[in-house]
Design an enzyme around this catalytic site. Sequence first.
Site, PDB file in Angstrom:
ATOM      1  CB  SER A 227     -22.752 -61.313 -49.287  1.00  9.93           C
ATOM      2  OG  SER A 227     -22.350 -60.851 -50.550  1.00  9.93           O
ATOM      3  CG  ASP A 453     -19.694 -54.344 -48.240  1.00 11.20           C
ATOM      4  OD1 ASP A 453     -19.186 -54.846 -49.259  1.00 11.20           O
ATOM      5  OD2 ASP A 453     -20.288 -55.019 -47.378  1.00 11.20           O
ATOM      6  CG  HIS A 483     -18.454 -58.435 -48.344  1.00 14.47           C
ATOM      7  ND1 HIS A 483     -19.467 -57.605 -48.775  1.00 14.47           N
ATOM      8  CD2 HIS A 483     -18.832 -59.689 -48.695  1.00 14.47           C
ATOM      9  CE1 HIS A 483     -20.401 -58.327 -49.360  1.00 14.47           C
ATOM     10  NE2 HIS A 483     -20.053 -59.595 -49.323  1.00 14.47           N
TER      11      HIS A 483
END
Length: 514
Positions: A227, A453, A483
């Site tokens: 991320s 995602d 995610h």
Amino acid sequence: MANPFRLRAAALTTTAVLLSAVLAGCGGSGKGGDLTAQKLDWKSCPAPSEAEGGGSPPSPLPNGGEWQCATMRAPLDWSRPKGDTIGIALIRARASGPASARIGSLVFNFGGPGGSGVTTLPAFGADYAALRTRYDLVSFDPRGVGRSAPVECESDAQLDEYFQQDATPDDHAEQVQLVNRTKQFNAACEKNSREILPHVRTTDAARDMDLMRQVLGDDKLHYFGISYGTELGGVYAHLFPKHVGRAVLDAVVDPTQTPEEGALGQARGFQLALDNFARDCTSKTEECPIGSTEQEVKDRIAKLLADLEKKPIPGIFPRQLTQTAATNGIAQSLYSKDFWLYLTEGLEQAYDGDGKILMLLSDSMNGRNENGEYSNLTAANTAINCSDEKPRYTADDVRRKLPEFRAASPLFGDFLAWGMVSCTDWAVPGAAYHPDVSAPGSAPILVIGNTGDPATPYEGSRKMVDALGKGVGVELTYKGQGHGAYDSKNKCVQSAVNGYLLDGRKPKANTVCS
């Protein structure tokens, strides 16, 4: 208001613990000197600090091995490398294989920004057992986070009130109230964290990582970023391309977007994830308890949120589940397909007038534990984002953009659009409109995008590959949900990542796993 959708759900394991119960320091210390020569004093890890989220010390690894913690000194201000220093909290698990097979340290950043790597790595440590055969697994609290000179803003009681406010104002009076409350939060950050606020940019954290590489004794930085950790990894590669070792970027932040474009992309991403959740629930052989069709599921959720705006329901005493908290909780559950069950149960419960599960999900997103104590997740997230990002959006900007956000997501559009005012009157100017990740001369970097995602939409992986430059980014696609990709335990993804990190086998460009 801080935009919680930008946080990586580093507290997912905490959420699971909370739900199962329901369903059953900053500091200069001397001057810098030659910081590359410092020796780390590794010891047993203490219990996490309140800023890290509290709790118990990390448990031993399943197959043996203890977690060890240390503090690395780094310059407070990288433009004055021999000036005052701060402590950067580190954690490691030594490689489990023979010393002759050890490659070095593998440094993790799990995202946020604002997530504590010192608490997150042990929570997921078993997932990286294969990588530990040849690497010391290492993570850290980036500057401004957890034990690393944490940004401090408001008290727990103030944060309870802050997260109960209406984050989707409907009229001018409510809009003024939201902006003023944001200014109040940001002023508290300046008052309580004046020393560290100018020094928490992603470029500062990247320089800390290069110091870490040297202190750990590695010629190259071997890295696993997830991320926001992909943005940090890209910025590191830009600043230190010759120091990049084997690196993986998973759940990729689009480095070409402005904050507005990023928020709009997330609106589309979370709407896609909600669509996939509704489709999954209604396509199973057993009856979906929250709607008979995909559209009915979404219509009932929209009605719930509209009703909560007029009349909240009991949540976790004495707090009530507001429209904002429910939206936040729904978003949190979309970070992982494993949490779709909790979302279903939370919605069932809310339709019966009980908002406990959705509030627990929201609390996890906001870094609040069962004792009512907040980590500094939101404070650090706001500080790092506002230091990195040049634009300062106004209520007028948001109003102009609302139709586009609502078209992208009827459910999340308003929430994400109004989140753009988070940096109103921030004390430190933002650095740029988007990060520079161009890295000519870097070793190959494996870039993984997940088609489902919600938080870092799939398109960002291609943008990252292009921005890194020719011959650097190697794209891998995972056709999945949630995610990130590696933690989905998909065998194809894990085989590709492990093959690269352990043996240097670069997968073919544009490999697809499903």
